[in-house]
Design a protein around this motif. Structure first.
Motif, PDB file in Angstrom:
ATOM      1  N   THR A  35       4.313  17.587 -10.152  1.00 43.56           N
ATOM      2  CA  THR A  35       3.693  17.286  -8.858  1.00 43.56           C
ATOM      3  C   THR A  35       2.861  16.023  -9.012  1.00 43.56           C
ATOM      4  OG1 THR A  35       1.768  18.651  -9.395  1.00 43.56           O
ATOM      5  CG2 THR A  35       3.549  19.696  -8.139  1.00 43.56           C
ATOM      6  N   PRO A  36       2.874  15.174  -8.013  1.00 45.75           N
ATOM      7  CA  PRO A  36       2.089  13.946  -8.127  1.00 45.75           C
ATOM      8  C   PRO A  36       0.597  14.246  -8.021  1.00 45.75           C
ATOM      9  CG  PRO A  36       3.197  14.046  -6.006  1.00 45.75           C
ATOM     10  CD  PRO A  36       3.671  15.223  -6.811  1.00 45.75           C
ATOM     11  N   GLY A  40      -1.712   9.536  -7.111  1.00 41.79           N
ATOM     12  CA  GLY A  40      -0.299   9.222  -6.911  1.00 41.79           C
ATOM     13  C   GLY A  40       0.106   9.370  -5.455  1.00 41.79           C
ATOM     14  N   ARG A  41      -0.379  10.444  -4.816  1.00 38.41           N
ATOM     15  CA  ARG A  41      -0.075  10.633  -3.395  1.00 38.41           C
ATOM     16  C   ARG A  41      -0.699   9.529  -2.546  1.00 38.41           C
ATOM     17  NH1 ARG A  41      -1.234  16.050  -4.811  1.00 38.41           N
ATOM     18  NH2 ARG A  41      -3.285  15.850  -3.878  1.00 38.41           N
ATOM     19  N   ALA A  42      -1.937   9.147  -2.884  1.00 39.01           N
ATOM     20  CA  ALA A  42      -2.596   8.071  -2.139  1.00 39.01           C
ATOM     21  C   ALA A  42      -1.844   6.749  -2.333  1.00 39.01           C
ATOM     22  CB  ALA A  42      -4.044   7.931  -2.592  1.00 39.01           C
ATOM     23  N   LEU A  43      -1.389   6.505  -3.555  1.00 35.20           N
ATOM     24  CA  LEU A  43      -0.632   5.281  -3.818  1.00 35.20           C
ATOM     25  C   LEU A  43       0.691   5.285  -3.056  1.00 35.20           C
ATOM     26  CD1 LEU A  43      -0.363   2.642  -5.411  1.00 35.20           C
ATOM     27  CD2 LEU A  43       0.712   3.980  -7.228  1.00 35.20           C
ATOM     28  N   ARG A  45       1.311   6.852  -0.231  1.00 35.95           N
ATOM     29  CA  ARG A  45       1.010   6.619   1.181  1.00 35.95           C
ATOM     30  C   ARG A  45       0.753   5.144   1.453  1.00 35.95           C
ATOM     31  NH1 ARG A  45      -2.090  11.344   0.874  1.00 35.95           N
ATOM     32  NH2 ARG A  45      -3.962  10.084   0.654  1.00 35.95           N
ATOM     33  N   MET A  46      -0.008   4.514   0.554  1.00 35.81           N
ATOM     34  CA  MET A  46      -0.324   3.104   0.734  1.00 35.81           C
ATOM     35  C   MET A  46       0.950   2.257   0.657  1.00 35.81           C
ATOM     36  SD  MET A  46      -2.807   0.632  -1.489  1.00 35.81           S
ATOM     37  CE  MET A  46      -1.658   0.531  -2.839  1.00 35.81           C
ATOM     38  N   LEU A  47       1.816   2.550  -0.296  1.00 37.13           N
ATOM     39  CA  LEU A  47       3.058   1.793  -0.419  1.00 37.13           C
ATOM     40  C   LEU A  47       3.979   2.030   0.775  1.00 37.13           C
ATOM     41  CD1 LEU A  47       3.828   2.210  -4.225  1.00 37.13           C
ATOM     42  CD2 LEU A  47       3.020   0.171  -3.031  1.00 37.13           C
ATOM     43  N   ALA A  48       3.993   3.267   1.289  1.00 33.20           N
ATOM     44  CA  ALA A  48       4.813   3.555   2.464  1.00 33.20           C
ATOM     45  C   ALA A  48       4.308   2.782   3.678  1.00 33.20           C
ATOM     46  CB  ALA A  48       4.820   5.057   2.745  1.00 33.20           C
ATOM     47  N   GLU A  49       2.990   2.693   3.840  1.00 31.31           N
ATOM     48  CA  GLU A  49       2.431   1.920   4.953  1.00 31.31           C
ATOM     49  C   GLU A  49       2.736   0.432   4.796  1.00 31.31           C
ATOM     50  OE1 GLU A  49      -1.714   2.748   5.304  1.00 31.31           O
ATOM     51  OE2 GLU A  49      -1.391   4.851   5.761  1.00 31.31           O
TER      52      GLU A  49
END
Length: 195
Positions: A35-36, A40-43, A45-49
């Motif tokens: 699991t991230p 990792g989840r914040a990164l 999300r930032m990359l997806a945005e």
């Protein structure tokens, strides 16, 4: 001609293979994580945005066109600076020099673009056979042109300041008691925005 370029040609394949191997190791490690983490989840999300803002079908073409227009404007200003300083080199010869100067300006080691741009432009002009002094002159004129091009923004700032100043000069009245048994009176005072 440069001895560094010859050495770089020999080292480039090894560096490319090393970078590819490092990417494969990172990819293998990421695939084995169950699991991230929170970071990792914040990164992600930032990359997806960022991907949505820059590379999506709706935004990508606009970002690309505006980037090309801005780059063309900077290069045109560089060529203008070269012409002002008396450089008669062809635009095709000035184009790579302009791109090098722009890359140097983007380094976070400058003050308003001043510093690395002048050094890199002097070096590049000297390497191109146009003279380091000429390159320095072009870089300084380019910096002055950029400063002059940003002056209309000063008008906007001054207009906002003046509008804020006018809004802050309005007076309000409020009751004031000056001492024990004194009668309440009113006096005009500046609003808190003026202070």
């Amino acid at each position: 001609p440069s001895p560094v370029l010859d050495e770089a040609r020999h080292a480039a394949p090894l560096a490319g293979l090393g970078a590819l191997g490092a990417c494969l190791v990172v990819l293998a490690l990421r695939m084995n994580r169950p699991t991230p983490s929170r970071r990792g989840r914040a990164l992600r999300r930032m990359l997806a945005e960022a991907r949505e803002g820059l590379l999506s079908r709706s935004n990508g073409p606009g970002v690309l066109v505006s980037s090309v227009v801005v780059l063309a404007g900077h290069i045109a200003m560089f060529v203008l600076a070269a012409r002002v300083t008396g450089t008669d080199a062809a635009v095709s010869r000035l184009l790579p020099l302009a791109v090098l100067a722009l890359l140097a300006m983007s380094l976070p080691l400058n003050v308003g673009g001043w510093g690395p741009r002048e050094g890199v432009t002097a070096w590049a002009f000297g390497a191109a056979g146009l003279g380091a002094g000429q390159g320095l002159a072009v870089a300084v004129v380019y910096g002055v042109l950029c400063l002059v091009a940003s002056l209309p923004g000063l008008v906007v700032l001054a207009a906002r300041w003046y509008a804020g100043l006018r809004a802050g000069r309005r007076t309000v009245t409020e009751p004031v008691v000056t001492g024990p048994g004194a009668q309440a009176g009113t006096y005009p005072r500046a609003s808190p925005r003026a202070a």
